[in-house]
Scaffold this motif. Structure first.
Motif, PDB file in Angstrom:
ATOM      1  N   ARG A 118       0.801  -1.146   0.052  1.00  0.00           N
ATOM      2  CA  ARG A 118       0.113   0.099  -0.106  1.00  0.00           C
ATOM      3  C   ARG A 118       0.760   1.230   0.163  1.00  0.00           C
ATOM      4  NH1 ARG A 118      -1.833   0.733   4.614  1.00  0.00           N
ATOM      5  NH2 ARG A 118      -0.907  -0.989   5.806  1.00  0.00           N
ATOM      6  N   HIS A 119       0.154   2.396  -0.554  1.00  0.00           N
ATOM      7  CA  HIS A 119       1.142   3.535  -0.537  1.00  0.00           C
ATOM      8  C   HIS A 119       0.678   4.250   0.750  1.00  0.00           C
ATOM      9  CE1 HIS A 119       1.146   3.098  -4.666  1.00  0.00           C
ATOM     10  NE2 HIS A 119       2.345   4.040  -4.944  1.00  0.00           N
ATOM     11  N   ALA A 120       1.943   4.569   1.584  1.00  0.00           N
ATOM     12  CA  ALA A 120       1.587   5.452   2.838  1.00  0.00           C
ATOM     13  C   ALA A 120       1.186   6.692   2.660  1.00  0.00           C
ATOM     14  CB  ALA A 120       2.861   5.535   3.455  1.00  0.00           C
ATOM     15  N   GLN A 121      -0.018   7.172   3.502  1.00  0.00           N
ATOM     16  CA  GLN A 121      -0.563   8.565   3.463  1.00  0.00           C
ATOM     17  C   GLN A 121       0.734   9.367   3.559  1.00  0.00           C
ATOM     18  OE1 GLN A 121      -3.403   9.590   6.309  1.00  0.00           O
ATOM     19  NE2 GLN A 121      -3.956  11.441   5.324  1.00  0.00           N
ATOM     20  N   ARG A 122       1.734   9.419   4.351  1.00  0.00           N
ATOM     21  CA  ARG A 122       2.777  10.187   4.558  1.00  0.00           C
ATOM     22  C   ARG A 122       4.045   8.984   4.453  1.00  0.00           C
ATOM     23  NH1 ARG A 122       1.888  14.169   9.663  1.00  0.00           N
ATOM     24  NH2 ARG A 122       0.868  15.611   8.807  1.00  0.00           N
TER      25      ARG A 122
END
Length: 495
Positions: A333-337
């Motif tokens: 998953r892509h991290a939000q930050r």
């Protein structure tokens, strides 16, 4: 007789290290490179974003330029490569204007970490005091017991601590913990983990020993020195030449592949079954990097002013925040930050700043392997978080998503900048479980008099980094087994 003694496929730092070593032994060497400019991940290019501004395509900061046994013997400074040392080797800003700062001096760093200063000193001092011992553990061929057993044991004890669930027991405040975590995040893997801890315990003490220098003019200065030496010893580099099959290779007595293991299997076609199976099974890293290049109109306005002295800045926030971001990437998953690594070479290299004040800004954002996402906005937002007003300085930008990095360097499949999975097992079984990790086909292995073939990329020990050691180790083996040359070749300038 063949016109060429040895062919090296790929002109990254490892390929050039191999080629230089072979040419200095008196062999006729030819390097084949698919790109139009040699250097692999150490190229410095004009991306057309602003007049007079050049960018480092992949690597930008080079602790191994002064630590690697190969590059030390090669002696870059004596060849005109200026290794500029930032006053702060690396920094890790935190919310609220705080930051952890790693100065060249261990004592100054410890003094700045307050209550955790003694803990930082006790963690790193034994490693700082014996950098060669640390390098022998971390950058050897992983087949021999290091001679410096005391340092090896100290390294192992600290790796067990920082690579496990007790990693938080040593530090009381956020600054020191985050400072070490940012270094470990270079491994692009879950935190804590042995591989991240090993990365941190290799690179962090080097900041207090040889430093984390920035080559004047960019990483391409290192490539230029290697190319000049290769050509001075009769070697040749042919660019714009893809090697997709064995028929693309000229006749030679030895072939060295600065490529991924899968590429070597595809090109050579027939390899011993066990070798081919092991190479194809070598997994790629689950975490990857997307590259963002920016042009800025001025220095970064870091909330903590001392961060402006750093050559490298790790933007993951606190230890827990960085761990959460890397866990997201490891889960696909892509991290939000996201964890973002940045460098502003103009901090120490005024030659990178134009008369109009324009300067390059380098960034890697950690993303899932194969990501197609343009992370420019995520990178700008993460810098802005710790440097309010940064967004207003951005003049131009370019992103290479992880899925597109291989367009610029065929080894970086899916954005894997580590040459394959980085774990304790995969640092030993790299790229496969074998006593000799470099040999693909021994000389005469296919038939009497047949050429030997070796793998010399970062998919072999000691793994990722601009150190040239994988190429050096493989080339020395090729000289010994393929040409009967056992004397260690001098790398000194003028030799």
């Amino acid at each position: 007789m063949t016109a060429v003694d040895a062919v090296v496929v790929g002109s990254g730092p490892n390929g050039l290290a191999a080629a230089v070593t072979l040419a200095r032994a008196g062999l006729v060497v030819q390097v084949l490179e698919a790109q139009d400019v040699p250097g692999g991940g150490a190229r410095t290019l004009d991306l057309g974003l602003a007049d007079g501004v050049v960018h480092d395509l992949c690597s930008a900061v080079h602790p191994m330029a002064v630590a690697s046994p190969f590059l030390r013997a090669f002696d870059l400074p004596a060849r005109g490569v200026h290794l500029l040392q930032p006053e702060v080797a690396y920094a890790n800003p935190l919310d609220g204007g705080r930051a952890g700062l790693a100065y060249r001096s261990l004592e100054r760093t410890a003094d700045g970490l307050g209550v955790d200063g003694p803990a930082w000193r006790s963690l790193l001092a034994p490693l700082v005091d014996d950098p060669d011992g640390v390098l022998a553990v971390a950058l050897g061929d992983h087949r021999h017991v290091p001679r410096q057993l005391g340092t090896a044991l100290a390294f192992a004890a600290r790796l067990l601590e920082q690579g496990s669930g007790v990693w938080g027991a040593r530090f009381r405040d956020e600054e020191a913990a985050a400072l070490l975590t940012g270094v470990g995040a270079h491994a692009i893997t879950r935190l804590p983990s042995p591989s991240a801890a090993g990365t941190a315990l290799l690179l962090a003490p080097l900041a207090h020993a040889g430093g984390w220098p920035v080559p004047r003019g960019g990483s391409g200065a290192i490539v230029g020195a290697l190319l000049a030496d290769l050509r001075a010893h009769g070697g040749e580099v042919i660019t714009g030449t893809r090697v997709d099959r064995a028929a693309d290779l000229p006749p030679a007595r030895a072939y060295l592949f600065d490529t991924s293991p899968r590429t070597a299997v595809r090109v050579l076609g027939r390899l011993p079954t066990g070798v081919a199976r092991g190479l194809v099974a070598f997994p790629r890293s689950r975490g990857a990097a997307a590259k963002v290049d920016l042009v800025l109109s001025g220095p970064v306005p870091w909330a903590h002013p001392e961060v402006s002295r750093a050559g490298t800045v790790h933007l993951g926030g606190s230890r827990l925040q960085a761990a959460a971001a890397e866990a997201a990437v490891a889960s696909g998953r892509h991290a939000q930050r996201p964890m973002v690594l940045v460098s502003d070479p103009g901090v120490v290299d005024t030659s990178r700043v134009t008369a109009a004040g324009l300067r390059p800004f380098w960034a890697y954002a950690h993303v899932p392997a194969g990501s197609t996402v343009d992370v420019t906005e995520a990178v700008i937002a993460q810098v802005e978080r710790f440097a309010p007003g940064f967004r207003d300085l951005v003049v131009a930008s370019r992103c290479i998503p992880a899925a597109r990095l291989a367009d610029h360097d065929a080894n970086l499949v899916g954005g894997d900048i580590s040459g394959g999975a980085v774990s304790v097992y995969r640092m030993l079984a790299r790229p496969r479980l074998a006593w000799d990790p470099y040999v693909l086909v021994p000389p005469g292995g296919a038939s009497p008099g047949a050429a030997g073939m070796w793998l010399c990329s970062s998919s072999t020990p000691p793994g990722p980094g601009v150190h040239g050691l994988s190429g050096w180790y493989a080339a020395r083996q090729a000289l010994r087994d393929g040409f009967g040359l056992r004397e260690v070749v001098s790398l000194a300038p003028g030799a």
